[in-house]
Design an enzyme around this catalytic site. Structure first.
Site, PDB file in Angstrom:
ATOM      1  N   ALA A   1      17.233  47.650  27.039  1.00  0.00           N
ATOM      2  CA  ALA A   1      17.165  46.208  27.285  1.00  0.00           C
ATOM      3  C   ALA A   1      18.739  45.556  27.702  1.00  0.00           C
ATOM      4  O   ALA A   1      18.654  44.598  28.512  1.00  0.00           O
ATOM      5  CB  ALA A   1      16.828  45.447  26.177  1.00  0.00           C
ATOM      6  N   TYR A   2      19.783  46.204  27.043  1.00  0.00           N
ATOM      7  CA  TYR A   2      21.181  45.850  27.212  1.00  0.00           C
ATOM      8  C   TYR A   2      21.462  45.859  28.525  1.00  0.00           C
ATOM      9  O   TYR A   2      22.005  45.083  29.407  1.00  0.00           O
ATOM     10  CB  TYR A   2      21.966  46.395  26.149  1.00  0.00           C
TER      11      TYR A   2
END
Length: 247
Positions: free
Chosen positions: A155-156
């Protein structure tokens, strides 16, 4: 209020109250730049940063607001311009980093990550594009994990990939303005955000992974920002990987 000195450069650093953000604030202040220390929730820590800058002979003020809220950030930019009279440098260090395998990530966490890291950067860049003076600089933040591809960072990395993509686009949109737009992509850096949840063995392995055989420090990253915000005028639309040779 503004002293009327048009030659003094002024900066806004989002997430400027801790970690890399605070190091950036203090480094820019050493270059004689008046700095607005942005915070989202921890006013006390922001005020500590402002006090540290002033104690060292610099000029600083704190501003607050959700980076993803366009009205809040417009108001924050208004405060900076009222205080300093103008704006020359905007640095986007604000961000969050939830870790989870893609298969098990809570999608609410994905939305939260995108709201802060992508929309927040976009909102701040939008205001910066409208307000930064000629000769100024906009510095976004990505991550070296876009190359390192560590598990659990899906996600990052997805959010920071978006930041990397928008950065050169904005640089080209500001043609003729003499404003540079770049991103810094730190590698493993000894900040609470990075160290949280990692055991000693993981930290030791990361420490030895780079050819320089140490973790980065917030001050290392701040030096890269200071270069892009100051003398690095011929660097534009780029992503600068500050990771000790790790990637």
């Amino acid at each position: 209020m503004d002293s009327g000195n048009d030659s003094t450069r002024a900066a806004l650093v989002t997430g400027g109250s801790g970690g890399i953000g605070r190091a950036v604030v203090e480094r820019l202040a050493r270059d004689g730049i008046a700095v607005a220390v942005h915070y989202a929730g921890n006013r006390a820590r922001a005020e500590e940063t402002v006090t540290a800058v002033k104690r060292a002979g610099g000029r600083a003020v704190s501003v607050s607001g959700d980076v993803a809220d366009e009205q809040a950030m417009a108001a924050a930019f208004d405060v900076v311009e009222a205080e300093f009279g103008h704006l020359d440098v905007v640095v986007n260090t604000a961000g969050i980093m939830p870790l989870s395998p893609i298969a098990t990530l809570d999608l609410d966490e994905l939305d939260r990550t995108y709201r802060t890291n992508v929309r927040g950067t976009f909102v701040v860049c939008q205001q910066a594009a409208r307000r930064v003076r000629r000769g100024g600089a906009i510095v976004n933040f990505s991550t070296s994990v876009t190359r390192l591809r560590f598990p659990s960072y899906g996600a990052y990395v997805a959010s920071k990939g978006a930041v990397e993509a928008m950065t050169p686009v904005l640089a080209r949109e500001l043609r003729g303005r003499d404003v540079t737009v770049n991103a810094v992509a730190p590698g493993p850096t000894a900040t609470p955000l990075f160290l949280d949840g990692k055991d000693e063995a993981t930290i030791e392995n990361l420490t030895k992974a780079a050819p320089l055989e140490r973790l980065g420090t917030p001050q290392d990253i701040a030096e890269a920002v200071a270069f892009l915000a100051g003398p690095g005028r011929w660097v534009n639309g780029q992503v600068l990987f500050a990771n000790g040779g790790l990637a």
